[in-house]
Design an enzyme around this catalytic site. Structure first.
Site, PDB file in Angstrom:
ATOM      1  N   ASP A   5     -36.728  21.338  24.569  1.00 10.07           N
ATOM      2  CA  ASP A   5     -36.621  20.001  24.446  1.00 10.07           C
ATOM      3  C   ASP A   5     -37.293  19.074  23.172  1.00 10.07           C
ATOM      4  O   ASP A   5     -38.355  19.746  22.902  1.00 10.07           O
ATOM      5  CB  ASP A   5     -37.155  19.125  25.571  1.00 10.07           C
ATOM      6  CG  ASP A   5     -36.731  19.426  26.942  1.00 10.07           C
ATOM      7  OD1 ASP A   5     -35.359  19.218  27.056  1.00 10.07           O
ATOM      8  OD2 ASP A   5     -37.371  19.717  27.898  1.00 10.07           O
TER       9      ASP A   5
ATOM     10  N   ASP B 262     -39.573  26.507  21.781  1.00  8.64           N
ATOM     11  CA  ASP B 262     -39.612  25.447  23.059  1.00  8.64           C
ATOM     12  C   ASP B 262     -38.052  24.910  23.087  1.00  8.64           C
ATOM     13  O   ASP B 262     -37.023  25.263  22.139  1.00  8.64           O
ATOM     14  CB  ASP B 262     -40.532  24.338  22.234  1.00  8.64           C
ATOM     15  CG  ASP B 262     -40.459  23.130  22.957  1.00  8.64           C
ATOM     16  OD1 ASP B 262     -40.601  22.998  24.192  1.00  8.64           O
ATOM     17  OD2 ASP B 262     -40.399  22.110  22.355  1.00  8.64           O
TER      18      ASP B 262
END
Ligand SMILES: Nc1ccn([C@@H]2O[C@H](COP(=O)(O)O)[C@@H](O)[C@H]2O)c(=O)n1
Length: 284
Positions: free
Chosen positions: A47, A45
């Site tokens: 953020d 991922d």
């Protein structure tokens, strides 16, 4: 405690590290080493996983926040985007609500925010400037992670519900957008004069990354020879290897432990993923 942790990967004894089943983690890591680093890929991922959650007590921005807080957005729209964040982020991290319950609300958040961004007629040539002026920060240890993966020809797939154009700019400015990095995210659609008119393709939000992956099967065929995945995420939508638990720690700890093999609590660094990577590539 398992021998491999004390001797080979002492970072797994860091206070931030929590594991439901350390023996199982040991078994997985040993079988990955046996299979060889040419069978490994990293899926991450972006953020709050590759980027920091907070610095000096202040929250760091997501890809969306970089734009939301920038000079490209009018004050009225900044207010609207802030209201959306204050409404929907608490829902995103609410451990008492099910994913089924949260999913339509997340779609609503992303859709409303993207509509506002499109109204702002954002210019493509200004994105690099707003990223440079922002407080975006990759986690400590990012250089080693990106460079080591590149040097060992290990693919790094970044799946992000953020904004691909901003994400790419963050890693480009950090000097780590190497050819082994592939990004799946929400990309902006600019007209011939370079003005934002829409977002391309299917919306990617935190709960449909799996569908996003399936839509990109062409790319994934290439990766079938790499069945061993080191997966890094910060939400239960990012399952299932190493999870960063950044916010609402006590409330969400058990569900993270049930879902991720390794949970890093309030750890702003990439020290543990890097230690695992060095171990898997025989550099430890
Ligand atoms: N308008 C929005 C929508 C989402 N966010 C945050 O972005 C994060 C998604 O990106 P990943 O790289 O983690 O997939 C998500 O956790 C939301 O909190 C936002 O800031 N503004």
């Amino acid at each position: 405690m398992c021998r491999i942790f004390n001797v080979k990967i002492p970072e797994l004894s860091n206070p931030s590290v929590c594991m439901r089943d350390p023996h199982r983690v040991q078994e997985i890591l040993q079988s990955m080493v046996k299979a060889g680093s040419n069978t490994v890929q990293v899926i991450s991922d972006f953020d709050m996983t590759l980027t920091r959650f907070a610095y000096n007590g202040k929250r760091c921005p997501t890809c969306h926040n970089i734009l939301d807080n920038s000079k490209l957005i009018s004050n009225d729209c900044k207010e609207e985007l802030k209201k959306l964040l204050n409404t929907y982020y608490p829902i995103e991290i609410d451990s008492s609500r099910s994913i089924e319950d949260k999913l339509p609300l997340m779609v609503e958040w992303w859709t409303k925010a993207h509509e506002i961004l499109v109204q702002q007629e954002i210019r493509k040539d200004l994105l690099a400037i707003v990223v440079r002026e922002s407080d975006a920060m990759l986690r400590e240890g990012y250089q080693l992670l990106f460079d080591h993966l590149y040097e060992h020809s290990i693919p790094l797939l970044i799946f992000s519900a953020g904004i691909g154009d901003i994400l790419e700019e963050v890693i480009r400015q950090a000097g780590v957008f190497h050819p082994n990095v592939k990004v799946f995210s929400n990309y902006m659609d600019f007209d011939e004069t370079g003005v934002l008119r829409a977002f391309k393709g299917e919306l990617i939000h935190i709960y449909n990354k799996r569908e996003g992956a399936l839509l990109n099967t062409g790319h994934f065929q290439e990766l079938r020879t790499r069945p061993n995945v080191l997966l890094l995420g910060d939400s239960l939508g990012d399952l299932t290897m190493i999870g960063f638990l950044n916010d609402k720690v006590e409330e969400r700890k058990q569900s993270y432990l049930d879902s991720y093999d390794i949970v890093l609590v309030k750890d702003e660094t990439l020290e543990v993923p890097n230690a695992l990577l060095l171990y898997l590539t025989g550099n430890k």
